[in-house]
Motif scaffolding. Structure first.
Motif, short mmCIF file in Angstrom:
data_model
loop_
_atom_site.label_atom_id
_atom_site.label_comp_id
_atom_site.label_asym_id
_atom_site.label_seq_id
_atom_site.Cartn_x
_atom_site.Cartn_y
_atom_site.Cartn_z
N ARG A 3 -38.34 47.98 -28.42
CA ARG A 3 -38.32 46.69 -28.38
C ARG A 3 -37.86 46.10 -27.02
NH1 ARG A 3 -33.22 45.05 -27.57
NH2 ARG A 3 -31.37 46.48 -28.65
N LYS A 4 -38.21 44.98 -26.57
CA LYS A 4 -37.77 44.61 -25.08
C LYS A 4 -36.13 44.59 -25.06
CE LYS A 4 -38.55 40.51 -22.36
NZ LYS A 4 -39.06 39.42 -22.34
N GLN A 5 -35.64 45.05 -24.03
CA GLN A 5 -34.41 45.19 -23.74
C GLN A 5 -33.86 43.72 -23.34
OE1 GLN A 5 -33.25 47.85 -20.52
NE2 GLN A 5 -31.04 47.52 -20.95
N ARG A 6 -32.74 43.51 -23.90
CA ARG A 6 -32.13 42.25 -23.58
C ARG A 6 -31.46 42.09 -22.26
NH1 ARG A 6 -33.02 42.19 -28.33
NH2 ARG A 6 -32.61 41.17 -30.31
N MET A 7 -31.31 40.98 -21.68
CA MET A 7 -30.63 41.01 -20.31
C MET A 7 -29.31 39.88 -20.68
SD MET A 7 -33.42 41.28 -17.40
CE MET A 7 -32.21 40.88 -16.35
N TYR A 8 -28.36 40.72 -20.22
CA TYR A 8 -26.92 39.70 -20.16
C TYR A 8 -26.35 39.74 -18.82
CZ TYR A 8 -27.46 40.66 -25.17
OH TYR A 8 -27.61 40.60 -26.42
N THR A 68 -18.32 41.55 -18.80
CA THR A 68 -18.04 41.71 -17.56
C THR A 68 -19.11 42.31 -16.69
OG1 THR A 68 -16.65 43.43 -18.11
CG2 THR A 68 -15.49 41.36 -17.93
N ASP A 69 -19.83 43.16 -17.43
CA ASP A 69 -21.24 43.66 -16.84
C ASP A 69 -22.17 43.46 -17.65
OD1 ASP A 69 -21.34 46.03 -18.82
OD2 ASP A 69 -19.44 46.42 -18.02
N SER A 74 -24.57 44.66 -25.33
CA SER A 74 -25.31 45.63 -25.84
C SER A 74 -24.54 46.88 -26.39
CB SER A 74 -26.44 46.16 -24.98
OG SER A 74 -27.24 45.19 -24.68
N ARG A 75 -23.42 47.11 -25.63
CA ARG A 75 -22.59 48.40 -26.32
C ARG A 75 -21.88 47.93 -27.30
NH1 ARG A 75 -21.09 51.55 -20.76
NH2 ARG A 75 -23.14 52.58 -20.32
N VAL A 107 -30.80 35.50 -29.63
CA VAL A 107 -29.85 35.44 -28.39
C VAL A 107 -30.27 34.10 -27.67
CG1 VAL A 107 -29.24 36.57 -26.48
CG2 VAL A 107 -29.85 37.85 -28.34
N ASN A 108 -29.10 33.36 -27.22
CA ASN A 108 -29.07 32.29 -26.63
C ASN A 108 -28.09 32.34 -25.39
OD1 ASN A 108 -31.23 30.96 -28.32
ND2 ASN A 108 -29.46 30.33 -29.71
N LYS A 109 -28.44 32.13 -24.22
CA LYS A 109 -27.87 31.96 -23.45
C LYS A 109 -27.46 30.77 -22.79
CE LYS A 109 -28.98 36.43 -21.54
NZ LYS A 109 -29.81 37.34 -20.71
N PHE A 110 -26.29 30.56 -22.58
CA PHE A 110 -25.63 29.05 -22.06
C PHE A 110 -25.51 28.96 -20.44
CE2 PHE A 110 -24.10 29.69 -26.22
CZ PHE A 110 -24.58 28.65 -27.04
#
Length: 110
Positions: A3-8, A68-69, A74-75, A107-110
């Motif tokens: 799966r495509k890795q999510r970016m936070y 914070t990172d 994900s972790r 996942v929705n980013k604000f």
């Protein structure tokens, strides 16, 4: 295919939805919710992620978190998934997946 890795992004809140496989129940008794929240709290402290709001439904979860990172959320979700699924499978003498796959996690980013 993985799966495509999510970016936070650090400091940017993210809305994570975790659904039960086939939209089936993932919480069965009050103790299940308590265990989930205890593991979530541990993971949030360990990976330095802030939780702003949550909703635990019978068959899915909503979490509003700020990392914070870039790897924090994900972790948290990986730790939570491992510990909670192990708990449910042992408690209810079941096996296999509990949570829906990657396309079921919104996942929705604000």
């Amino acid at each position: 295919m993985p799966r495509k890795q999510r970016m936070y992004l650090p400091g940017v809140p993210a809305h994570v939805v975790q659904r039960g496989n086939n939209r089936e129940a993932c919480f069965f008794q009050d103790e299940d919710y308590q265990f989930y929240l205890a593991v979530l709290g541990d993971a949030l402290r360990r990976y330095r992620v802030q939780l702003h709001a949550y909703v635990l439904m019978t068959n899915h979860v909503h979490l509003l978190m700020t990392p914070t990172d870039e790897s924090g959320i994900s972790r948290v979700m990986q730790h939570l998934g491992r510990m909670y699924v192990l708990y449910v499978n042992r408690t209810y003498r079941r096996s296999g997946t509990l949570w829906e796959g990657a396309k079921g996690v919104g996942v929705n980013k604000f």
